[in-house]
Enzyme design. Sequence first.
Site, PDB file in Angstrom:
ATOM      1  CD  GLU A  43      -2.950   5.326   6.857  1.00  0.00           C
ATOM      2  OE1 GLU A  43      -2.857   5.415   5.625  1.00  0.00           O
ATOM      3  OE2 GLU A  43      -2.065   4.801   7.569  1.00  0.00           O
TER       4      GLU A  43
ATOM      5  CG  HIS B 144      -5.851   1.713   4.995  1.00  0.00           C
ATOM      6  ND1 HIS B 144      -5.426   2.663   5.893  1.00  0.00           N
ATOM      7  CD2 HIS B 144      -4.838   0.824   4.870  1.00  0.00           C
ATOM      8  CE1 HIS B 144      -4.196   2.356   6.292  1.00  0.00           C
ATOM      9  NE2 HIS B 144      -3.820   1.245   5.684  1.00  0.00           N
TER      10      HIS B 144
ATOM     11  CE  LYS C 178       0.054   3.245   4.771  1.00  0.00           C
ATOM     12  NZ  LYS C 178       0.023   3.390   6.215  1.00  0.00           N
TER      13      LYS C 178
ATOM     14  CG  ASN D  28      -1.725   1.222   1.398  1.00  0.00           C
ATOM     15  OD1 ASN D  28      -1.834   2.024   0.472  1.00  0.00           O
ATOM     16  ND2 ASN D  28      -2.322   1.399   2.567  1.00  0.00           N
TER      17      ASN D  28
ATOM     18  CD  GLU E  95      -3.631  -2.840   7.146  1.00  0.00           C
ATOM     19  OE1 GLU E  95      -2.456  -2.990   6.796  1.00  0.00           O
ATOM     20  OE2 GLU E  95      -4.325  -1.863   6.828  1.00  0.00           O
TER      21      GLU E  95
ATOM     22  N   GLY F 161       2.392   1.665  10.930  1.00  0.00           N
ATOM     23  CA  GLY F 161       3.418   2.716  10.869  1.00  0.00           C
ATOM     24  C   GLY F 161       4.063   3.052  12.209  1.00  0.00           C
TER      25      GLY F 161
ATOM     26  CB  SER G 129       4.921  -2.338  12.207  1.00  0.00           C
ATOM     27  OG  SER G 129       4.499  -1.004  12.484  1.00  0.00           O
TER      28      SER G 129
END
Length: 269
Positions: free
Chosen positions: A107, A105, A10, A8, A183, A189, A227
């Site tokens: 985000e 996702h 992003k 991904n 996730e 991250g 991660s």
Amino acid sequence: MQAWVIGNWKQNPATSHDVNALLDDLLTAIEATEQANSEVTARCQLMVAPSFIHLTAVSARLKGTSVLCAAQDISAHSASVGAYTGDCSAQQIADAGATWTILGHSERRQYHQESYDSLLQKVTHALMQDLGVVFCIGETQAQYDDQQTLEVIDSQLSVIKSLLAQQQELIDSLSTRLIIAYEPVWAIGTGKVPTVAEVSATHQHIKQSVAGVAESLSAITVLYGGSVNADNADIFAADAMIDGALVGGASLKAESFLAIATAFSKGSI
Ligand code: PEP
């Protein structure tokens, strides 16, 4: 079972020049990996998800290679063309050459307030355009601390369950067109990861829950994301419940992305 490793990207890389450089590195690294061990890409399906703006160029460059191309989202208003400023419909995404899309996702859920209704629209439109769906779910740190992981996941999976209840005819196509990516938001991250035992138990729950709706989905692919890097991929890959990885940061370097794919290709034996 075939493993999947999905990058991904992003809102990266910053320029078309940098996208091309990353693709150059990726395709060179894949060629070298295939020469050294042709089993890696045979056992592990690779996919990358660039920004909308780079989708056409990336999918054109990946045509004829072993790497699939995905979007990171599609519009909930995909039923027709029209006045939806800033959106890209499922049809436009497919026309740009993507064959899959990431949906839900964390985000997007966090910064764009994606709701149950909009996700139901998105998944439906993606499948109607023959796009495969990588559906992301996962709990926040507070929910993890309160031991609410399974409840949160069940609630997020209700989008898929409702879809199947409403559109039984989709069940067959979903066994090859739906991937769930677990996730934990707190692992994305941050360099923090759950234990393999925790991920494994959660994946088992996801698989049982989806199979409960349709037996033909009992072999659904469930990826772990958060991660994952070249150093820790082996331990996740060794667990039978973890079918691959959705990778953010480490997918922006061909070397680490391929190292993760190599780990999962061994884990899938
Ligand atoms: C992601 O955003 O899907 C992700 C897994 O990111 P990272 O690998 O950087 O944690």
